[in-house]
Scaffold this motif. Structure first.
Motif, mmCIF file in Angstrom:
data_model
loop_
_atom_site.group_PDB
_atom_site.id
_atom_site.type_symbol
_atom_site.label_atom_id
_atom_site.label_comp_id
_atom_site.label_asym_id
_atom_site.label_seq_id
_atom_site.Cartn_x
_atom_site.Cartn_y
_atom_site.Cartn_z
ATOM 1 N N THR A 804 0.824 -1.209 0.000
ATOM 2 C CA THR A 804 0.000 0.000 0.000
ATOM 3 C C THR A 804 0.860 1.262 0.000
ATOM 4 O OG1 THR A 804 -0.172 -0.160 2.422
ATOM 5 C CG2 THR A 804 -1.950 -1.133 1.124
ATOM 6 N N ASP A 805 2.047 1.214 0.642
ATOM 7 C CA ASP A 805 2.958 2.373 0.612
ATOM 8 C C ASP A 805 3.456 2.636 -0.813
ATOM 9 O OD1 ASP A 805 2.629 2.724 3.296
ATOM 10 O OD2 ASP A 805 4.583 1.885 3.884
ATOM 11 N N ILE A 806 3.820 1.562 -1.511
ATOM 12 C CA ILE A 806 4.293 1.723 -2.901
ATOM 13 C C ILE A 806 3.152 2.243 -3.772
ATOM 14 C CG2 ILE A 806 5.167 0.486 -4.922
ATOM 15 C CD1 ILE A 806 6.548 -1.440 -2.931
ATOM 16 N N ARG A 807 1.941 1.697 -3.576
ATOM 17 C CA ARG A 807 0.791 2.196 -4.333
ATOM 18 C C ARG A 807 0.604 3.698 -4.110
ATOM 19 N NH1 ARG A 807 -4.959 -0.211 -2.744
ATOM 20 N NH2 ARG A 807 -4.400 0.941 -0.849
ATOM 21 N N GLY A 808 0.824 4.133 -2.869
ATOM 22 C CA GLY A 808 0.715 5.555 -2.583
ATOM 23 C C GLY A 808 1.718 6.383 -3.368
ATOM 24 N N ARG A 809 2.922 5.839 -3.576
ATOM 25 C CA ARG A 809 3.946 6.545 -4.363
ATOM 26 C C ARG A 809 3.543 6.660 -5.829
ATOM 27 N NH1 ARG A 809 9.488 7.892 -2.291
ATOM 28 N NH2 ARG A 809 9.396 7.284 -0.101
ATOM 29 N N LEU A 810 2.655 5.769 -6.271
ATOM 30 C CA LEU A 810 2.231 5.753 -7.676
ATOM 31 C C LEU A 810 0.863 6.406 -7.833
ATOM 32 C CD1 LEU A 810 3.286 2.079 -8.489
ATOM 33 C CD2 LEU A 810 4.577 4.168 -8.996
ATOM 34 N N ALA A 811 0.475 7.243 -6.883
ATOM 35 C CA ALA A 811 -0.863 7.847 -6.875
ATOM 36 C C ALA A 811 -1.105 8.664 -8.143
ATOM 37 C CB ALA A 811 -1.020 8.737 -5.643
ATOM 38 N N GLY A 812 -2.371 8.657 -8.565
ATOM 39 C CA GLY A 812 -2.782 9.455 -9.714
ATOM 40 C C GLY A 812 -2.711 8.738 -11.036
ATOM 41 N N PRO A 814 -3.050 4.620 -13.117
ATOM 42 C CA PRO A 814 -3.373 3.196 -12.948
ATOM 43 C C PRO A 814 -2.125 2.432 -12.523
ATOM 44 C CG PRO A 814 -4.216 4.043 -15.045
ATOM 45 C CD PRO A 814 -3.290 5.091 -14.504
ATOM 46 N N ALA A 815 -2.219 1.743 -11.400
ATOM 47 C CA ALA A 815 -1.044 1.046 -10.883
ATOM 48 C C ALA A 815 -1.462 -0.237 -10.156
ATOM 49 C CB ALA A 815 -0.258 1.938 -9.932
ATOM 50 N N VAL A 816 -0.577 -1.236 -10.238
ATOM 51 C CA VAL A 816 -0.742 -2.495 -9.516
ATOM 52 C C VAL A 816 0.575 -2.818 -8.829
ATOM 53 C CG1 VAL A 816 -1.120 -4.980 -9.699
ATOM 54 C CG2 VAL A 816 -2.527 -3.425 -11.043
ATOM 55 N N VAL A 817 0.491 -3.124 -7.527
ATOM 56 C CA VAL A 817 1.680 -3.516 -6.769
ATOM 57 C C VAL A 817 1.450 -4.914 -6.229
ATOM 58 C CG1 VAL A 817 3.205 -2.973 -4.845
ATOM 59 C CG2 VAL A 817 2.079 -1.111 -6.112
ATOM 60 N N GLU A 836 -7.526 4.263 -9.906
ATOM 61 C CA GLU A 836 -7.568 4.440 -11.354
ATOM 62 C C GLU A 836 -7.553 3.098 -12.075
ATOM 63 O OE1 GLU A 836 -6.095 8.040 -9.361
ATOM 64 O OE2 GLU A 836 -5.490 5.933 -9.278
ATOM 65 N N ALA A 837 -6.760 2.154 -11.559
ATOM 66 C CA ALA A 837 -6.714 0.827 -12.178
ATOM 67 C C ALA A 837 -8.024 0.081 -11.951
ATOM 68 C CB ALA A 837 -5.540 0.031 -11.621
ATOM 69 N N ALA A 840 -10.459 1.074 -14.356
ATOM 70 C CA ALA A 840 -10.160 0.514 -15.676
ATOM 71 C C ALA A 840 -10.487 -0.974 -15.768
ATOM 72 C CB ALA A 840 -8.684 0.749 -16.015
ATOM 73 N N GLY A 841 -11.046 -1.565 -14.673
ATOM 74 C CA GLY A 841 -11.466 -2.964 -14.721
ATOM 75 C C GLY A 841 -10.513 -3.944 -14.088
ATOM 76 N N VAL A 842 -9.466 -3.448 -13.427
ATOM 77 C CA VAL A 842 -8.504 -4.348 -12.778
ATOM 78 C C VAL A 842 -8.976 -4.634 -11.349
ATOM 79 C CG1 VAL A 842 -6.102 -4.685 -12.086
ATOM 80 C CG2 VAL A 842 -6.635 -3.415 -14.182
#
Length: 893
Positions: A804-812, A814-817, A836-837, A840-842
């Motif tokens: 969740t920390d890495i996802r926060g770094r990729l904010a804004g 579509p991202a998957v960690v 965002e992801a 998009a259906g993920v």
């Protein structure tokens, strides 16, 4: 007519007819094949089987009973109760059919002014066994019943047995016609709602054999009883229903006030139009809280097996029913108080022991409310797993696990599932419940079928009880009355054989009252044997299990039975020590800390007591000090004999569930300081006990704690071992024993500081890992993907937080960690998906299903976050590739 009055009139009627009134036995059955007393005749079973001598040829009682086989029907129907009272009269070879019919008819139909129930004779119907012409004739002659109101029924309805080979016989049932508004005409064979059974008269005259098939009555009659007996049972609650003019037992005077209390607490009304579901809940509350309260009064405490489990289920179903009525606050204290007031006129122990009863109930209620909280969390996990697997139902196995391990009622699971938009596999749950019941029945049947044949023991007992001389001496001359193996009489036994030995006189103590049996020797002119165990049959016949050391023993041999003096000394110290610790416990904690069981043997004692919380170190030390001060004071130990009433007047404490003879043995230590009913062996002065050292204190169930202690020389050895350990630790730390607390505190503080420093280092390492992994994100189908196997230890044990920390770094964007951590041959993982992801259906759960098989795992969760584990760390690289493929396919759609 109040229920208490119905009960009183029954006992008075039969006492006037020459019957000895015996008090109700405990709800805790002495029969090892059942948990509770389930019938009025159950305490009389040893008399019918010839295992014991009845106090009189004519006996009457009103017996407390509990049956929980149909617990799920309680409240659903108005007939089922778990607790009920069965009034009975019994004849052991005295009067038979005519007397039983006459006594019953007179009580049922006599004028109320004359002590009867005043039922209209013209509304009485009876049934008899199809071939019992004698009973049918007697109903005409004695009661004047017309033939058309005497109906014949087959063995399934009107033939009684204990369910195993033994005494049996035809029976005759008495019914009362409630009127056409309750059903159709035609007598009991036509409608048993209109024609309500109130009394069953069993004419015990036959001996039945083994069952030939699966039917209830599928067995042969193999002979006639040498002495014919009578066993009857009148349902007190059913008679109350009729005499109080109400529709069902829940509206009688001992249940309706409980419902009224539940109405007040809930704000809902019993019997309201369209309120059938609430009516069921009100009836469950009334039935279960009464049964639970009376079980606690008889010494049962909530637990996870046996009687404790049944009690726990009753109390928790009460709480759950009140919850469904809209009451979420604790209620058992108020409900048990109502039961106390209703039942104490017949069972005064409910009032005298109420503080303990209330404490047990309240403690169990609090535990269940916590269980509801923890069970809800388990349900949430199960619901998430069901959704991630694409299912709309909670599995039957999950519902059963919640019920069996968490005490979670099925209706609670159904309600929560409905709130979550799910269903429950009720059929699968029911199948698992049935399998559990079948296993329990099979176990019960196996226990019934493997009882030793008691015939020869009864014949030996018929010669007279064993004379126990162990209170006065350790060595006694006696005669061998019998030698038995597996219930079979043997004329003689030789060296190396292990058998049961019965003597006419013995000094060896038989296991009882928590005290282990004595060790000792049996020596004769031609043989010697060691005593392995001593047990009682019917509390009167001492049975020694022996192993012959040399020579040959025969029936009729003169022998000397001797107790190992060291063993007896240790046993006396431990048993007297148990009384001392019990008295000290009550002095420190108060009179509610009552013994709930004990066990003692040379050098060791164990005391179970009613208490709802653990004891502090200071309290344990105080109990130990009070015990040893009593020993140092050299208190006199005095043994008295008297009636139970005299013992009660002295304040003697009796153990729950114990059965006492008419004359009881009272053991005083220090006068009124410790007064208990006890048949054990004791020291003459408290100083002879020696030191007592508490070894530990623990919980053994809801509301029950256990103290363990070493006694005498074993206490000294325990303390010496602790001293040696203390010096060993002091030597290792190069400190004096008195300096150890400070030294250990300092070491613990340094350890905590080191752990904090290590945690700070790990946090820094994790932060660096987050930045590095986020910077290394790759594009897969328009989604930023971080998929990595973490080095051992770098995750700090929390892949979810890192993800969740890495996802926060990729904010804004579509991202998957997806992070994987392998530890000790297992894999844990977490998948975090940005909003965002998700748009998009993920879905995190879909990705888990794609890669989890590669690591032999499973998992689930919400669309934005899922986690789980696997068993194959070698498959992590394949899992990452499967994840990439699944993400590519999702993005392509």
């Amino acid at each position: 007519m109040e229920t208490h009055e119905i009960r009183r009139r029954f006992l008075d009627h039969f006492e006037r007819a020459g019957h000895q009134v015996v008090p109700s036995a405990s709800l805790v059955s002495e029969d090892p094949t059942v948990l509770f007393t389930i019938a009025g005749m159950a305490p009389m079973k040893p008399f019918f089987l010839g295992q014991a001598t009845p106090p009189s040829q004519r006996v009457t009682s009103v017996q407390k009973c509990v049956r929980t086989l149909d617990i799920d029907n309680v409240g659903v129907t108005t007939r089922h109760n778990t607790f009920f009272q069965m009034a009975g009269n019994f004849s052991f070879g005295d009067y038979f059919k005519e007397g039983a019919i006459r006594h019953a008819w007179e009580l049922v139909t006599s004028n109320r002014d004359e002590g009867g129930y005043g039922f209209d004779p013209d509304r009485i119907w009876v049934t008899v066994f199809e071939s019992d012409d004698e009973a049918a004739r007697l109903w005409e002659e004695v009661a004047g019943l017309p033939p058309e109101r005497i109906q014949r029924r087959d063995a399934d309805d009107n033939y009684w047995s204990m369910g195993v080979p033994g005494p049996s016989g035809p029976c005759s049932e008495i019914y009362y016609d409630r009127g056409p508004e309750y059903g159709r005409e035609g007598g009991p064979v036509a409608d048993e709602d209109r024609y309500l059974e109130i009394w069953n008269l069993v004419f015990m005259q036959d001996i039945r054999g083994e069952s030939a098939g699966s039917g209830k009555s599928d067995f042969p009659v193999v002979g006639s009883l040498p002495r014919k007996n009578i066993d009857t049972g009148m349902g007190v609650e059913r008679v109350a229903l009729l005499l109080q003019g109400v529709d069902n037992v829940y509206e009688t005077d001992l249940l309706r006030p409980i419902i009224a209390t539940a109405e007040r607490l809930s704000g809902r009304t019993y019997g309201a139009p369209g309120g059938h579901a609430d009516d069921v809940r009100f009836r469950v509350v009334a039935d279960h809280i009464r049964s639970g309260t009376l079980l606690v009064a008889d010494g049962v405490t909530p637990g996870n097996e046996g009687r404790g489990y049944v009690l726990r289920r009753l109390l928790r179903r009460t709480v759950r029913a009140m919850h469904l009525l809209g009451v979420e606050r604790p209620v058992l204290a108020e409900l048990t108080a109502v039961v106390r007031d209703l039942m104490s006129p017949s069972y005064p122990e409910v009032a005298t022991d109420y503080p303990r009863i209330e404490r047990v109930a309240v403690t169990e209620e609090a535990a269940f409310l916590r269980t509801i909280s923890s069970g809800s969390r388990l349900f949430d996990v199960a619901a998430a797993e069901a959704r991630s697997a694409g299912s709309t139902a909670i599995s039957g196995s999950t519902a059963f696990q919640l019920h069996d391990t968490q005490g979670f009622p099925l209706d609670l699971t159904l309600e929560m599932a409905a709130e979550a938009g799910l269903t429950v596999d009720v059929e699968g749950f029911s199948r698992l419940m049935q399998e559990q019941k079948d296993r329990a029945r099979a176990d019960s049947k196996a226990r019934k079928g493997h009882l030793t044949d008691m015939t020869e023991y009864r014949r030996l007992l018929a010669q007279g009880p064993t004379e126990f001389t162990g209170y006065q001496e350790l060595e006694t001359e006696g005669t061998v009355r019998g030698l038995l193996r597996d219930g079979v009489r043997l004329p003689r036994v030789g060296s190396g054989e292990t058998v049961d030995l019965v003597l006419d006189r013995t000094p060896l103590y038989a296991e009882a009252g928590g005290q282990e049996a004595d060790a000792g020797l049996i020596t004769g002119r031609r043989a010697s044997a060691e005593v392995l165990d001593v047990q009682k049959v019917d509390r009167k016949l001492w049975v020694h299990k022996i192993r012959v050391l040399d020579g040959e023993l025969s029936e009729g041999d003169a022998v000397v039975a001797s107790v190992d003096p060291e063993w007896r000394l240790g046993a006396r110290q431990a048993h007297s020590g148990t009384h001392v610790v019990h008295a000290a416990l009550r002095q420190v904690l108060g009179p509610d800390a009552l013994q709930a069981g004990s066990y003692n043997k040379p050098g060791y004692l164990r005391l179970d007591f009613s208490w709802s919380q653990g004891l502090s170190a200071e309290t344990r030390n105080e109990i130990e000090e009070v015990s040893n001060l009593a020993i140092r004071r050299d208190l006199p130990v005095r043994v008295l004999y008297g009636t139970k009433a005299e013992a009660d007047a002295l304040g003697a404490i009796a153990l729950f569930g114990e059965t006492y003879d008419e004359t009881v043995r009272i053991v005083e230590i220090g006068g009124p300081w410790s007064v208990e009913l006890c048949g054990g062996t004791h020291v003459e002065h408290s100083s002879q006990i020696g030191p007592i050292a508490l070894l530990g204190e623990s919980s053994i169930g809801s509301g029950v704690r256990r103290l363990e202690a070493a006694v005498g020389i074993d206490a000294f050895r325990s303390l010496a071992a602790e001293r040696a350990l203390l010096h060993q630790i002091a030597g290792s730390l190069k400190a004096r024993p008195t300096d150890l607390p400070a030294r250990i505190d300092a070491m613990a503080e340094r350890l905590r500081a080191a752990e904090k420093e290590l945690e700070r280092y790990r946090a820094q390492q994790a932060a660096a890992s987050v930045a590095a992994l986020a910077d290394g994100a790759t594009q897969v189908g328009g989604v930023s993907l971080v998929a990595a196997a973490l080095p051992d230890g770098s995750a700090g044990g929390d892949v979810r937080t890192l993800a969740t920390d890495i996802r926060g770094r990729l904010a804004g964007r579509p991202a998957v960690v997806a992070l994987f951590a392998a530890t000790d041959g297992a894999v844990s993982f977490a998948v975090a998906v940005s909003p965002e992801a998700v748009s998009a259906g993920v879905r995190a759960g879909d990705l888990v299903k794609a890669f989890a098989p590669e690591i032999g795992g499973r998992g689930g969760g919400r669309p934005e976050l899922a986690q789980g584990g696997g068993t194959d760390p070698a498959g992590v690289e394949r899992a990452v590739q499967a994840l990439r493929s699944a993400l590519s396919a999702t993005s392509a759609r």
